[in-house]
Design an enzyme around this catalytic site. Sequence first.
Site, PDB file in Angstrom:
ATOM      1  N   CYS A 163       0.785  -1.233   0.000  1.00 45.90           N
ATOM      2  CA  CYS A 163       0.000   0.000   0.000  1.00 45.90           C
ATOM      3  C   CYS A 163       0.822   1.291   0.000  1.00 45.90           C
ATOM      4  O   CYS A 163       0.540   2.186  -0.807  1.00 45.90           O
ATOM      5  CB  CYS A 163      -1.042   0.004   1.110  1.00 45.90           C
ATOM      6  SG  CYS A 163      -0.760  -1.127   2.451  1.00 45.90           S
ATOM      7  N   ARG A 219       7.328 -11.003   5.171  1.00 48.81           N
ATOM      8  CA  ARG A 219       6.960 -10.759   6.570  1.00 48.81           C
ATOM      9  C   ARG A 219       7.681 -11.774   7.423  1.00 48.81           C
ATOM     10  O   ARG A 219       7.711 -12.957   7.089  1.00 48.81           O
ATOM     11  CB  ARG A 219       5.443 -10.902   6.772  1.00 48.81           C
ATOM     12  CG  ARG A 219       4.658  -9.856   6.022  1.00 48.81           C
ATOM     13  CD  ARG A 219       3.171  -9.995   6.260  1.00 48.81           C
ATOM     14  NE  ARG A 219       2.460  -9.098   5.354  1.00 48.81           N
ATOM     15  CZ  ARG A 219       1.142  -9.091   5.195  1.00 48.81           C
ATOM     16  NH1 ARG A 219       0.395  -9.940   5.894  1.00 48.81           N
ATOM     17  NH2 ARG A 219       0.568  -8.259   4.351  1.00 48.81           N
ATOM     18  N   GLN A 270       1.182 -11.139  -3.307  1.00 48.41           N
ATOM     19  CA  GLN A 270      -0.258 -10.887  -3.234  1.00 48.41           C
ATOM     20  C   GLN A 270      -0.807 -10.495  -4.593  1.00 48.41           C
ATOM     21  O   GLN A 270      -0.121  -9.863  -5.384  1.00 48.41           O
ATOM     22  CB  GLN A 270      -0.532  -9.716  -2.274  1.00 48.41           C
ATOM     23  CG  GLN A 270      -0.130  -9.985  -0.850  1.00 48.41           C
ATOM     24  CD  GLN A 270      -0.353  -8.751   0.019  1.00 48.41           C
ATOM     25  OE1 GLN A 270      -0.047  -7.638  -0.375  1.00 48.41           O
ATOM     26  NE2 GLN A 270      -0.889  -8.971   1.213  1.00 48.41           N
ATOM     27  N   ASP A 322      -2.558  -8.039  -5.280  1.00 49.96           N
ATOM     28  CA  ASP A 322      -2.965  -6.852  -4.552  1.00 49.96           C
ATOM     29  C   ASP A 322      -3.444  -5.761  -5.505  1.00 49.96           C
ATOM     30  O   ASP A 322      -3.012  -5.696  -6.656  1.00 49.96           O
ATOM     31  CB  ASP A 322      -1.749  -6.333  -3.769  1.00 49.96           C
ATOM     32  CG  ASP A 322      -2.150  -5.478  -2.578  1.00 49.96           C
ATOM     33  OD1 ASP A 322      -3.354  -5.385  -2.296  1.00 49.96           O
ATOM     34  OD2 ASP A 322      -1.252  -4.906  -1.943  1.00 49.96           O
ATOM     35  N   HIS A 359      -5.101  -1.458  -5.141  1.00 49.61           N
ATOM     36  CA  HIS A 359      -5.669  -0.392  -4.333  1.00 49.61           C
ATOM     37  C   HIS A 359      -6.492   0.494  -5.234  1.00 49.61           C
ATOM     38  O   HIS A 359      -6.020   0.910  -6.291  1.00 49.61           O
ATOM     39  CB  HIS A 359      -4.562   0.397  -3.628  1.00 49.61           C
ATOM     40  CG  HIS A 359      -3.831  -0.433  -2.631  1.00 49.61           C
ATOM     41  ND1 HIS A 359      -2.706  -1.149  -2.963  1.00 49.61           N
ATOM     42  CD2 HIS A 359      -4.112  -0.724  -1.334  1.00 49.61           C
ATOM     43  CE1 HIS A 359      -2.311  -1.828  -1.891  1.00 49.61           C
ATOM     44  NE2 HIS A 359      -3.147  -1.602  -0.901  1.00 49.61           N
ATOM     45  N   LYS A 402     -14.274  -3.621   6.907  1.00 47.21           N
ATOM     46  CA  LYS A 402     -13.704  -4.484   5.878  1.00 47.21           C
ATOM     47  C   LYS A 402     -14.585  -5.706   5.649  1.00 47.21           C
ATOM     48  O   LYS A 402     -15.434  -6.043   6.472  1.00 47.21           O
ATOM     49  CB  LYS A 402     -12.302  -4.939   6.296  1.00 47.21           C
ATOM     50  CG  LYS A 402     -12.296  -5.802   7.541  1.00 47.21           C
ATOM     51  CD  LYS A 402     -10.945  -6.454   7.756  1.00 47.21           C
ATOM     52  CE  LYS A 402     -10.979  -7.319   9.010  1.00 47.21           C
ATOM     53  NZ  LYS A 402      -9.742  -8.040   9.254  1.00 47.21           N
ATOM     54  N   HIS A 441      -8.201  -1.305  -0.116  1.00 46.36           N
ATOM     55  CA  HIS A 441      -7.238  -2.410  -0.243  1.00 46.36           C
ATOM     56  C   HIS A 441      -8.046  -3.641  -0.615  1.00 46.36           C
ATOM     57  O   HIS A 441      -9.054  -3.922   0.035  1.00 46.36           O
ATOM     58  CB  HIS A 441      -6.552  -2.722   1.088  1.00 46.36           C
ATOM     59  CG  HIS A 441      -5.920  -1.545   1.764  1.00 46.36           C
ATOM     60  ND1 HIS A 441      -4.566  -1.371   1.814  1.00 46.36           N
ATOM     61  CD2 HIS A 441      -6.454  -0.489   2.423  1.00 46.36           C
ATOM     62  CE1 HIS A 441      -4.292  -0.266   2.488  1.00 46.36           C
ATOM     63  NE2 HIS A 441      -5.422   0.285   2.867  1.00 46.36           N
TER      64      HIS A 441
END
Length: 487
Positions: free
Chosen positions: A183, A212, A230, A232, A234, A314, A360
């Site tokens: 992000c 991570r 991911q 991912d 946004h 979320k 997200h």
Amino acid sequence: MINRIPEGEDLRMYWHGNWQDFCRGPHLQTTGQVPADAFKLTSIAGAYWLGDASRPMLQRIYGVAFKNRDDLKAHLVMLEEAAKRDHRKLGREMELFHIQEEAPGMVFWHPNGWTIYRALEDYMRGRLRVAGYKEIRTPQVVDRVLWERSGHWEAYRENMFIVEVDEDGAKEKRINALKPMNCPCHVQVYNQGLKSYRDLPLRLAEFGSCHRYESSGSMHGLMRVRGFTQDDAHIFCTEEQIEKECADFISLLASVYKDLGFESFEIKLSTRPDVRIGSDDTWDKLEAALENAIRATGNAYEIDPGEGAFYGPKLDFKLTDAIGRKWQCGTFQVDGNTPTRLGAEYVAADGDKHRPYMLHRAILGSFERFIGILLENYAGRLPFWLAPRQVVVASIVSDADPFVHEVVAALQKVGVRAEADIRNEKINYKVREHSVGKVPVILAIGMKEVEERTVSLRRLGDTQTQSLGFDAVMATLGLEALPPAGA
RNA sequence: GCCGCUGUAGCUCAGCUGGUAGAGCACAUCAUUCGUAAUGAUGGGGUCGGGGGUUCGAAUCCCUUCAGCGGCACCA
């Protein structure tokens, strides 16, 4: 313990001989109610007192009991079935990937596994493109100052891989971190150049490689790793656009899951937690937007009160696999905080600068984990378009070799992952080996096929074969090799 | 991270109370040209996870460390 139980609820105590248990129950009255042949002790493990890691650990003995012996047997068979489709075992058997000591929680993808990965990635790329996303790519290693601005340095540092660079002669050390999330980087892309409300919604997608530092005991094959990617994205948008973006996202997610073989999934809406930022009025609007969006798509949902992030509500999406297990994969989070911290803005119709919201969202979650789920769901027998080795063309006699090569070349030309097996082995041996290897289609070629320019086609799991002409095979398999285009 | 267990050939595993390693599959070579889930013979292959210690001698015992497995905790 009593203090943890809500007022007004009954307190219950169970005795059995000189053993006693303070428990919600119910308990059986005597052990005689469990048939002697219908229970089994399964494992022994530590468990924290009251589930709290700061408290002492107790030894817990696990066991299962059933009404009768057959139910127990069925349960044990199910466990065996689950063990057989364990993606770690399949990963070895199908030569998909490995993980080794020097890089715990990081995946070494082998040719077969990487083929699956790329097939899935290409499919997702296609779906996102059609859904109006722009793909980007951002750095892996980023200076700590960005993580300080985003708040990760304070809140998430213990989970981050820190990379220190000692610049020779520069007398100053630069401290970087491998990105644990995409992000902050995506906001940097957004922040380049002045954005107008006409640019919104702006959907930035990245197959973002994240790291991570997961605790040692939590890693598990592909399902929980330290280095992952991911799917991912946004979405930068205005408050008014959230509802539509959310509904569109849910539809896309449902269609992707369906394409990948998962018909059912659950939605959970997490609402405002006790510790939060933003006015109640804003939370009312955001929660309503998500709720309306779900309704618009006609899906059922549950509310998880107080489980939202401190900055916004979320949605979590859980799919159900072939043997009934549930996996949380998709997510959709409303965030007005990160754009503020990192200074994202756009010029509205009134000429003033405003903060966009940032949504997200992920559908698969991570490629690594999702491939693990796919493998277990299909017990390794992936659909044709995802199978790493789609077709093996096997000769029965060596005089058939030239035709085998011709068939393989033609299949490759129509986009099928085909390979030849002209080893000096019996057809039985080849069929067995490639069946064990989960190859979905075996084409056998003997002199009969050479003369007729046909192939003998056998599908994984079938014992029947079918004879097909050269052109028919090319057309059929060429079509099957295409990824689904979405329902 | 915590509790428990495990780590021997590419894989699955055997190796009793300490006497310097073994099987099946896989792999290689040779023979076999064979019609839909294992053809036969021969052969190569292991610093027993790493480090330290005890001992005349350690895969076996002890300490330590790493990784994995089953749970628990974690997964803003």
